[in-house]
Design a protein around this motif. Structure first.
Motif, PDB file in Angstrom:
ATOM      1  N   CYS A  19      -5.925  -5.323   0.309  1.00 24.99           N
ATOM      2  CA  CYS A  19      -5.141  -4.261  -0.324  1.00 24.99           C
ATOM      3  C   CYS A  19      -5.787  -3.794  -1.620  1.00 24.99           C
ATOM      4  O   CYS A  19      -5.788  -2.601  -1.922  1.00 24.99           O
ATOM      5  N   ASP A  20      -6.346  -4.711  -2.380  1.00 29.05           N
ATOM      6  CA  ASP A  20      -7.000  -4.349  -3.636  1.00 29.05           C
ATOM      7  C   ASP A  20      -8.281  -3.554  -3.409  1.00 29.05           C
ATOM      8  O   ASP A  20      -8.645  -2.721  -4.236  1.00 29.05           O
ATOM      9  N   THR A  72      -4.470   8.961   5.683  1.00 28.73           N
ATOM     10  CA  THR A  72      -5.497   9.240   4.672  1.00 28.73           C
ATOM     11  C   THR A  72      -5.737  10.739   4.511  1.00 28.73           C
ATOM     12  O   THR A  72      -6.716  11.135   3.894  1.00 28.73           O
ATOM     13  N   LEU A 129       0.793  -1.228   0.000  1.00 24.57           N
ATOM     14  CA  LEU A 129       0.000   0.000   0.000  1.00 24.57           C
ATOM     15  C   LEU A 129       0.832   1.288   0.000  1.00 24.57           C
ATOM     16  O   LEU A 129       0.278   2.373  -0.151  1.00 24.57           O
ATOM     17  N   GLU A 130       2.141   1.182   0.168  1.00 22.73           N
ATOM     18  CA  GLU A 130       2.965   2.373   0.354  1.00 22.73           C
ATOM     19  C   GLU A 130       2.988   3.305  -0.858  1.00 22.73           C
ATOM     20  O   GLU A 130       3.272   4.490  -0.704  1.00 22.73           O
ATOM     21  N   ASP A 131       2.688   2.808  -2.039  1.00 29.32           N
ATOM     22  CA  ASP A 131       2.639   3.687  -3.209  1.00 29.32           C
ATOM     23  C   ASP A 131       1.327   4.466  -3.292  1.00 29.32           C
ATOM     24  O   ASP A 131       1.205   5.382  -4.108  1.00 29.32           O
ATOM     25  N   HIS A 132       0.367   4.109  -2.456  1.00 30.79           N
ATOM     26  CA  HIS A 132      -0.952   4.739  -2.487  1.00 30.79           C
ATOM     27  C   HIS A 132      -1.240   5.602  -1.263  1.00 30.79           C
ATOM     28  O   HIS A 132      -2.046   6.527  -1.341  1.00 30.79           O
ATOM     29  N   TYR A 133      -0.620   5.261  -0.154  1.00 30.63           N
ATOM     30  CA  TYR A 133      -0.808   5.982   1.105  1.00 30.63           C
ATOM     31  C   TYR A 133       0.530   6.087   1.826  1.00 30.63           C
ATOM     32  O   TYR A 133       1.295   5.121   1.842  1.00 30.63           O
TER      33      TYR A 133
END
Length: 101
Positions: free
Chosen positions: A99-100, A47, A24-28
């Protein structure tokens, strides 16, 4: 559960949390990692990265519930964050599904 099983369960929970944080680090932004970039058995998603939108922490938590996941801890210990605590009993497919989502 004896000491060996408890140690194993703890190790798997830590592994699961770090696997998900990495996914998730590329998104948050992931908060409170150690100097080596790892977290403990839980991690915190920041967030607050959606300024100018109407997307908030509760929207994300509710959307996870739409996918059948238990709502994560919200706004603790930091306001507008999600605390994700995968357990040792979740398999990789379920971690990936989370995660998805």
């Amino acid at each position: 559960m004896g000491p060996n099983a408890l140690r194993c369960a703890t190790q798997v929970a830590i592994l699961n949390a770090n696997y998900m944080a990495k996914r998730l680090e590329d998104h948050y932004p992931i908060m409170f990692r150690n100097d080596n970039g790892f977290c403990a058995h839980e991690f915190i998603l920041d967030t607050r990265v959606f300024p100018g939108t109407n997307i908030g922490v509760m929207d994300i938590a509710k959307r996870l519930q739409d996918y059948g996941f238990h709502g994560p801890t919200t706004s603790w210990p930091v306001v507008n964050t999600l605390m994700v605590e995968p357990t040792e009993s979740e398999d990789k497919d379920e971690l990936d599904r989370y995660c998805d989502a």
